[in-house]
Design an enzyme around this catalytic site. Structure first.
Site, mmCIF file in Angstrom:
data_model
loop_
_atom_site.group_PDB
_atom_site.id
_atom_site.type_symbol
_atom_site.label_atom_id
_atom_site.label_comp_id
_atom_site.label_asym_id
_atom_site.label_seq_id
_atom_site.Cartn_x
_atom_site.Cartn_y
_atom_site.Cartn_z
ATOM 1 N N LYS A 1 0.842 -1.204 0.000
ATOM 2 C CA LYS A 1 0.000 0.000 0.000
ATOM 3 C C LYS A 1 0.877 1.254 0.000
ATOM 4 O O LYS A 1 2.063 1.193 0.329
ATOM 5 C CB LYS A 1 -0.918 -0.009 1.223
ATOM 6 C CG LYS A 1 -0.189 -0.011 2.571
ATOM 7 C CD LYS A 1 -1.156 -0.322 3.726
ATOM 8 C CE LYS A 1 -0.427 -0.307 5.057
ATOM 9 N NZ LYS A 1 -1.286 -0.793 6.154
ATOM 10 N N TYR B 1 14.183 30.538 8.928
ATOM 11 C CA TYR B 1 12.954 31.277 9.244
ATOM 12 C C TYR B 1 12.852 31.567 10.730
ATOM 13 O O TYR B 1 13.134 30.709 11.568
ATOM 14 C CB TYR B 1 11.730 30.464 8.815
ATOM 15 C CG TYR B 1 11.437 30.552 7.335
ATOM 16 C CD1 TYR B 1 11.105 31.762 6.744
ATOM 17 C CD2 TYR B 1 11.483 29.419 6.540
ATOM 18 C CE1 TYR B 1 10.822 31.840 5.382
ATOM 19 C CE2 TYR B 1 11.203 29.483 5.181
ATOM 20 C CZ TYR B 1 10.869 30.704 4.617
ATOM 21 O OH TYR B 1 10.597 30.771 3.272
HETATM 22 C C1 LIG Z 1 -0.542 -1.730 6.883
HETATM 23 C C2 LIG Z 1 -1.136 -3.034 7.253
HETATM 24 C C3 LIG Z 1 -0.320 -4.177 7.366
HETATM 25 C C4 LIG Z 1 1.188 -4.111 7.321
HETATM 26 O O1 LIG Z 1 1.634 -3.633 8.577
HETATM 27 P P1 LIG Z 1 3.194 -3.543 8.934
HETATM 28 O O2 LIG Z 1 3.175 -3.114 10.353
HETATM 29 O O3 LIG Z 1 3.770 -2.518 8.029
HETATM 30 O O4 LIG Z 1 3.780 -4.874 8.723
HETATM 31 C C5 LIG Z 1 -0.946 -5.400 7.562
HETATM 32 N N1 LIG Z 1 -2.287 -5.485 7.678
HETATM 33 C C6 LIG Z 1 -3.093 -4.410 7.619
HETATM 34 C C7 LIG Z 1 -4.566 -4.586 7.775
HETATM 35 C C8 LIG Z 1 -2.552 -3.146 7.423
HETATM 36 O O5 LIG Z 1 -3.342 -2.077 7.395
#
Ligand SMILES: *Cc1c(COP(=O)(O)O)cnc(C)c1O
Length: 375
Positions: free
Chosen positions: A49, A270
């Protein structure tokens, strides 16, 4: 350009970039194999993702497919649409955030597998199957204590009735997500595991998909038939406060765009938020918060050159920040020289800690102006 497309754009290797993000795909593959060995005989999926946590979903998924991965999880439907033509037909793409009324038909026609998080989504998917006159695959997610996504305990009873009545949905497996898997001491892990086991006993015909990266290292009870690691693939630490068993796969080097020497009492950046206390040699580097280096690094944290720490002085700007190079030999850094932001001297976890955030946020925010180099 639409930002989802921008995400997948590979910068061409024209040189002269503001920074170079080097992604080691062989180390990625070794991390995948390590996780797969840890959970065997259960299988390892890959969570890709957010453009594979910012590292390029196409490159990452293609590499992991070559190394035997056949299950790929994205969060949003649009990500699945981008990935589907890249992967062979025997790879399955799952959408964690589930169905939206407006993408039910496209999800079915593209052969993408939704995670069903509610009875409403179940009915929509069943309706699509009926309309198409064929069975459709799905994964059922149950909320075991995170209150984020998944069927509630109340919906479970109704679901059992629907399953008994048959229908046109093929349940590939049941899943849930751990809220505290990176903390081995958290009682939430055991509580969620017990709940998942209770649900698995209610639906004994289905296999279980449970562990994320942290869950992989919580032990066999958490593994089910398919684990869903994300961050560990990309070199992030699966367990907080423990030695990281994964290999880093990301290096970030940023170019110097100006150097100068200023006397004591000179404001930097800044708001003049930093004022030099003695004569100071400064380098301005070509990355700021628009490149994913959080503004919380203002006047804290550092970059590196030849293993020497170069503290960040003053506020992080949108496109640049200024660092103290007084401890380096004169002329070591000049226009176009590179300094290390993530690499052997500063891990992803290190910079995340300095910035008051987590490795996930640093990775997924890494800017689009760096040239990406795949090794
Ligand atoms: C993002 C996610 C993962 C992966 O999690 P990590 O901690 O990066 O291994 C697995 N399952 C779900 C439902 C997620 O949202």
């Amino acid at each position: 350009m639409d930002s989802a497309i921008q995400d997948y754009k590979q910068t061409s290797g024209m040189g002269g970039a503001s920074g170079y993000l080097t992604i080691d795909l062989r180390a990625l593959a070794r991390n995948y194999e390590k996780l797969a060995a840890e959970i065997a005989p259960a299988r390892a999926a890959a969570v890709v993702k957010a453009n594979a946590y910012g590292l390029g979903a196409h490159r990452v998924a293609t590499k992991l497919y070559e190394h035997g991965c056949r299950d790929f999880f994205v969060a949003q439907f649009v990500e699945a649409l981008h990935l589907r033509p890249i992967l062979a037909a025997d790879a399955t793409i799952f959408v964690l955030n589930g169905l939206q009324p407006s993408n039910v038909d496209a999800c079915a026609s593209e052969g993408i597998v939704p995670i069903i998080n509610s009875l409403e989504q179940w009915h929509q998917w069943a309706g699509a199957a009926l309309a198409l006159g064929r069975r459709l695959p799905a994964v059922l997610q149950f909320d075991t204590g995170m209150s984020r996504l998944g069927l509630s305990p109340e919906e479970r009873a109704a679901l059992a009735g629907l399953l008994k009545a048959g229908g046109a949905i093929d349940v590939l497996f049941i899943m849930s997500h751990l809220a505290s898997a990176d903390d081995t001491a958290s009682q939430q892990n055991g509580t969620q595991l017990n709940e998942m086991n209770r649900i698995a006993a209610e639906f004994p015909e289905f296999d279980v998909c449970f562990a994320n990266s942290g869950g992989v290292f919580l032990g066999e009870a958490y593994h089910g038939v398919l684990a869903r690691p994300g961050i560990a693939l990309y070199g992030g630490a699966p367990t907080a406060g423990m030695q990281n068993p994964m290999e880093p796969i990301v290096q970030l080097d940023v170019a110097v765009v100006q150097t100068r020497t200023v006397p004591a009492g000179t404001p930097v950046g800044y708001g003049g938020a930093h004022v030099t206390t003695g004569e100071t040699r400064l380098a301005t580097i070509a990355a700021g918060y628009a490149d994913g280096l959080p503004r919380s690094l203002s006047d804290r944290g550092a970059v590196y050159c030849d293993g020497i720490r170069l503290p960040i002085l003053g506020r992080v700007s949108m496109d640049s920040m200024t660092v103290n190079i007084s401890t380096l030999p004169e002329d070591r850094l000049r226009l176009g020289s590179l300094v290390e932001v993530i690499g052997p001297n500063q891990t992803l976890e290190d910079i995340a800690r300095e910035a008051g955030t987590i490795s996930y946020e640093i990775l997924t925010c890494l800017g689009h102006r760096y040239e990406r180099r795949y090794r």
